[in-house]
Design an enzyme around this catalytic site. Structure first.
Site, PDB file in Angstrom:
ATOM      1  N   HIS A   1      10.567  31.308  47.879  1.00 52.50           N
ATOM      2  CA  HIS A   1      12.028  31.347  47.997  1.00 52.50           C
ATOM      3  C   HIS A   1      12.472  30.291  48.999  1.00 52.50           C
ATOM      4  O   HIS A   1      11.776  30.054  49.994  1.00 52.50           O
ATOM      5  CB  HIS A   1      12.484  32.736  48.469  1.00 52.50           C
ATOM      6  CG  HIS A   1      13.935  32.990  48.222  1.00 52.50           C
ATOM      7  ND1 HIS A   1      14.920  32.578  49.098  1.00 52.50           N
ATOM      8  CD2 HIS A   1      14.584  33.584  47.177  1.00 52.50           C
ATOM      9  CE1 HIS A   1      16.092  32.931  48.605  1.00 52.50           C
ATOM     10  NE2 HIS A   1      15.922  33.525  47.449  1.00 52.50           N
TER      11      HIS A   1
ATOM     12  N   GLU B   1      12.672  38.416  41.828  1.00 53.56           N
ATOM     13  CA  GLU B   1      12.506  38.374  40.377  1.00 53.56           C
ATOM     14  C   GLU B   1      11.304  39.176  39.884  1.00 53.56           C
ATOM     15  O   GLU B   1      11.297  39.645  38.753  1.00 53.56           O
ATOM     16  CB  GLU B   1      12.378  36.921  39.905  1.00 53.56           C
ATOM     17  CG  GLU B   1      13.542  36.037  40.288  1.00 53.56           C
ATOM     18  CD  GLU B   1      14.819  36.342  39.516  1.00 53.56           C
ATOM     19  OE1 GLU B   1      15.086  37.517  39.270  1.00 53.56           O
ATOM     20  OE2 GLU B   1      15.531  35.393  39.190  1.00 53.56           O
TER      21      GLU B   1
HETATM   22  N1  ACO Z   1       3.955  28.947  42.882  1.00 52.72           N
HETATM   23  C1  ACO Z   1       3.191  27.935  43.298  1.00 52.72           C
HETATM   24  N2  ACO Z   1       3.585  27.041  44.221  1.00 52.72           N
HETATM   25  C2  ACO Z   1       4.797  27.182  44.738  1.00 52.72           C
HETATM   26  C3  ACO Z   1       5.660  28.221  44.360  1.00 52.72           C
HETATM   27  C4  ACO Z   1       5.196  29.135  43.386  1.00 52.72           C
HETATM   28  N3  ACO Z   1       5.952  30.157  42.976  1.00 52.72           N
HETATM   29  N4  ACO Z   1       6.820  28.119  45.035  1.00 52.72           N
HETATM   30  C5  ACO Z   1       6.697  27.047  45.809  1.00 52.72           C
HETATM   31  N5  ACO Z   1       5.478  26.469  45.639  1.00 52.72           N
HETATM   32  C6  ACO Z   1       4.943  25.303  46.337  1.00 52.72           C
HETATM   33  C7  ACO Z   1       5.600  24.020  45.857  1.00 52.72           C
HETATM   34  O1  ACO Z   1       4.832  23.425  44.819  1.00 52.72           O
HETATM   35  C8  ACO Z   1       5.613  23.202  47.107  1.00 52.72           C
HETATM   36  O2  ACO Z   1       4.342  22.636  47.325  1.00 52.72           O
HETATM   37  P1  ACO Z   1       4.215  21.182  47.968  1.00 52.72           P
HETATM   38  O3  ACO Z   1       5.082  21.140  49.157  1.00 52.72           O
HETATM   39  O4  ACO Z   1       2.749  21.073  48.272  1.00 52.72           O
HETATM   40  O5  ACO Z   1       4.681  20.226  46.913  1.00 52.72           O
HETATM   41  C9  ACO Z   1       5.807  24.194  48.220  1.00 52.72           C
HETATM   42  O6  ACO Z   1       5.311  25.448  47.712  1.00 52.72           O
HETATM   43  C10 ACO Z   1       7.249  24.374  48.614  1.00 52.72           C
HETATM   44  O7  ACO Z   1       8.005  24.551  47.435  1.00 52.72           O
HETATM   45  P2  ACO Z   1       9.472  24.003  47.244  1.00 52.72           P
HETATM   46  O8  ACO Z   1       9.723  23.863  45.791  1.00 52.72           O
HETATM   47  O9  ACO Z   1       9.723  22.836  48.129  1.00 52.72           O
HETATM   48  O10 ACO Z   1      10.279  25.174  47.833  1.00 52.72           O
HETATM   49  P3  ACO Z   1      11.740  25.472  47.482  1.00 52.72           P
HETATM   50  O11 ACO Z   1      12.316  26.124  48.645  1.00 52.72           O
HETATM   51  O12 ACO Z   1      12.472  24.301  46.966  1.00 52.72           O
HETATM   52  O13 ACO Z   1      11.522  26.432  46.227  1.00 52.72           O
HETATM   53  C11 ACO Z   1      11.636  28.100  44.642  1.00 52.72           C
HETATM   54  C12 ACO Z   1      11.965  27.716  46.089  1.00 52.72           C
HETATM   55  C13 ACO Z   1      12.345  27.140  43.703  1.00 52.72           C
HETATM   56  C14 ACO Z   1      12.175  29.515  44.389  1.00 52.72           C
HETATM   57  C15 ACO Z   1      10.108  28.047  44.418  1.00 52.72           C
HETATM   58  O14 ACO Z   1       9.434  28.878  45.330  1.00 52.72           O
HETATM   59  C16 ACO Z   1       9.708  28.384  42.987  1.00 52.72           C
HETATM   60  O15 ACO Z   1       9.744  27.521  42.122  1.00 52.72           O
HETATM   61  N6  ACO Z   1       9.319  29.695  42.706  1.00 52.72           N
HETATM   62  C17 ACO Z   1       9.011  30.089  41.367  1.00 52.72           C
HETATM   63  C18 ACO Z   1      10.295  30.357  40.573  1.00 52.72           C
HETATM   64  C19 ACO Z   1      10.998  31.636  41.007  1.00 52.72           C
HETATM   65  O16 ACO Z   1      10.373  32.666  41.229  1.00 52.72           O
HETATM   66  N7  ACO Z   1      12.347  31.534  41.105  1.00 52.72           N
HETATM   67  C20 ACO Z   1      13.196  32.636  41.477  1.00 52.72           C
HETATM   68  C21 ACO Z   1      13.686  32.488  42.874  1.00 52.72           C
HETATM   69  S1  ACO Z   1      14.640  33.888  43.410  1.00 52.72           S
HETATM   70  C22 ACO Z   1      16.213  33.563  42.825  1.00 52.72           C
HETATM   71  O17 ACO Z   1      16.644  32.448  42.654  1.00 52.72           O
HETATM   72  C23 ACO Z   1      17.051  34.721  42.501  1.00 52.72           C
END
Ligand code: ACO
Length: 415
Positions: free
Chosen positions: A294, A352
């Protein structure tokens, strides 16, 4: 017109906090205060707007470090399992819980707008004939609220909140070759949604579980879809346009589109003991694990706890307890695997994961998870639209130009 009580509350809030209270949303240090930049040199590049506070709000506070969510003054754990959805909408719009007479009047107002007009139904039939995804049908049908004279912000908001469940339920039935079921004026908002989906009056346990879900996700700070709504309203556009834009933003898999895929993974794993291998394989292919991570929460999303408890109750009384146990195992394994895969990233369970489990337990198909999220979040979107209208400040960030600067025109025949 926005009702006077809403205006008074919002104005009071701005007087109390004052324009300098930039830490009103705790957990974040602002990079820049709201207001025009004095010069470009003060601008900060943050492509995801991390650390930027774009508005003061009395609607909800998200503390990502402590894992706390407050909705209009109530910790989510205090409110979600007790309130009806109508009470939460009223709370967000008026900054106070309704008394019995106010609640009865509000339920009456919503009930009066639940039935779909012919134009909306015709659009849904056309969308069903093309097999459009439910979120696209919802976005298109929400736009039809502009037809029929709801031309002030409050009236538009009321119709949107009232009608979104009817749209989703009608569309799902049409998509499956069934005729829509008209709302039952005797039933509340959450009960009506389940009734219009199935044609059967739902049990009290199911209504409570759905209501807990709707309340839990009704508002959540400056999330992407809420921001989209506020950007639209900030141009002095209308509330219907804001909600249509917000639905578009919610659809994306990084925001509201995650629960379906999150549940798919649990089904794919299918039995105890397989989680680690399947999850490692996904991460090895560069996939993200849906339902984890998140932008704001670096500890467990408090909404996950509320929904996990609601799911546990629902599955214990009326559901597949084995699936619930498997989901718990998948969650535990995912957290272990993610900790090793991205050390230091603090990837925790988000809302989620248990949304998927709870809505599945209620009999909703995965295609309706995101639309049901919209049915809930429209409460927050409309409340934020009111706030933004009172704030009346255009939201307009800058961009950092990285392209060429001294190109010369080449006539078409010479290219
Ligand atoms: N699985 C694997 N790796 C992940 C995940 C995940 N669920 N979430 C983040 N990471 C990794 C990214 O690849 C990134 O790695 P890096 O820095 O080595 O490239 C690092 O963790 C940080 O991720 P970001 O994308 O920079 O974090 P951000 O804050 O932008 O992302 C997000 C948040 C979009 C929710 C992300 O965690 C994600 O894609 N999760 C999966 C989708 C999801 O569950 N979405 C629902 C969110 S809740 C809502 O909106 C109601």
């Amino acid at each position: 017109m926005i009702p006077k009580s809403i205006l008074i509350n919002i104005r009071k809030m701005f007087r109390i906090w004052g324009r300098s209270t930039t830490k009103a949303c705790y957990g974040l240090d602002p990079i820049e205060k709201e207001g025009p930049m004095k010069s470009d040199s003060r601008a900060v590049l943050a492509s995801g707007l991390e650390g930027v506070i774009a508005a003061e709000t009395r609607l909800s506070a998200v503390d990502g470090a402590a894992g706390e969510l407050i909705i209009a003054g109530f910790p989510v754990e205090e409110l979600a399992g007790r309130a009806t959805f109508e009470e939460v909408v009223y709370l967000l719009w008026h900054d106070a819980l309704p008394d019995p007479a106010e609640l009865a009047a509000f339920r009456g107002e919503l009930g009066a707008h639940r039935v779909l007009p012919r134009a909306t139904l015709e659009l849904l039939r056309a969308a069903a004939a093309e097999g459009a995804p439910a979120m696209d049908a919802l976005r298109m049908a929400a736009g039809t609220v502009s037809l029929g004279g709801a031309d002030d912000p409050y009236a538009e908001a009321l119709v949107l909140v009232a009608r979104l469940p009817t749209i989703v339920a009608a569309y799902w039935r049409l998509l499956n070759g069934d005729e829509p079921v008209a709302p039952d004026p005797e039933l509340g908002h959450a009960a009506n949604y389940l009734y219009m989906l199935t044609g059967e009056e739902p049990g009290a346990e199911s209504v409570r579980a759905l209501e807990t879900y709707l309340n839990t996700v009704a508002d959540h700070g400056m999330n992407a879809s809420t921001f989209a709504a506020r950007v639209i309203v900030a141009t002095r556009s209308d509330v219907v346009s804001a909600i249509v834009g917000a639905i578009g933003a919610l659809k994306g898999p990084l925001h509201g589109g995650a629960p379906g895929p999150a549940l798919d993974v649990v089904f794919e794993i299918g039995e105890s003991g397989r989680a680690e291998a399947v999850l490692r394989e996904k991460l090895g292919r560069g996939e993200r694990l849906m339902g984890f991570g998140h932008r704001i929460y670096k500890v467990r999303d408090p909404r996950a706890d509320v929904l996990a408890a609601a799911a546990e109750r629902l599955y214990a009384t009326d559901g597949d307890e084995e699936l619930y146990k498997l989901a718990l195992e998948v969650e535990k394994t995912a957290l272990e695997v993610l900790a090793g895969h991205k050390p230091g990233r603090k990837l925790q369970t988000n809302v989620e994961f248990y949304t998927a489990l709870l809505l599945h337990g209620l009999g909703l198909p995965a295609e309706l998870f995101s639309p049901t999220f919209a049915v809930a979040r429209v409460a927050g979107w409309t409340a934020h639209s009111f706030e933004q209208q009172v704030l009346d400040r255009l939201i307009r960030p800058q961009s950092a130009y990285v392209g060429e600067k001294d190109r010369r025109w080449v006539p078409l025949e010479e290219r």
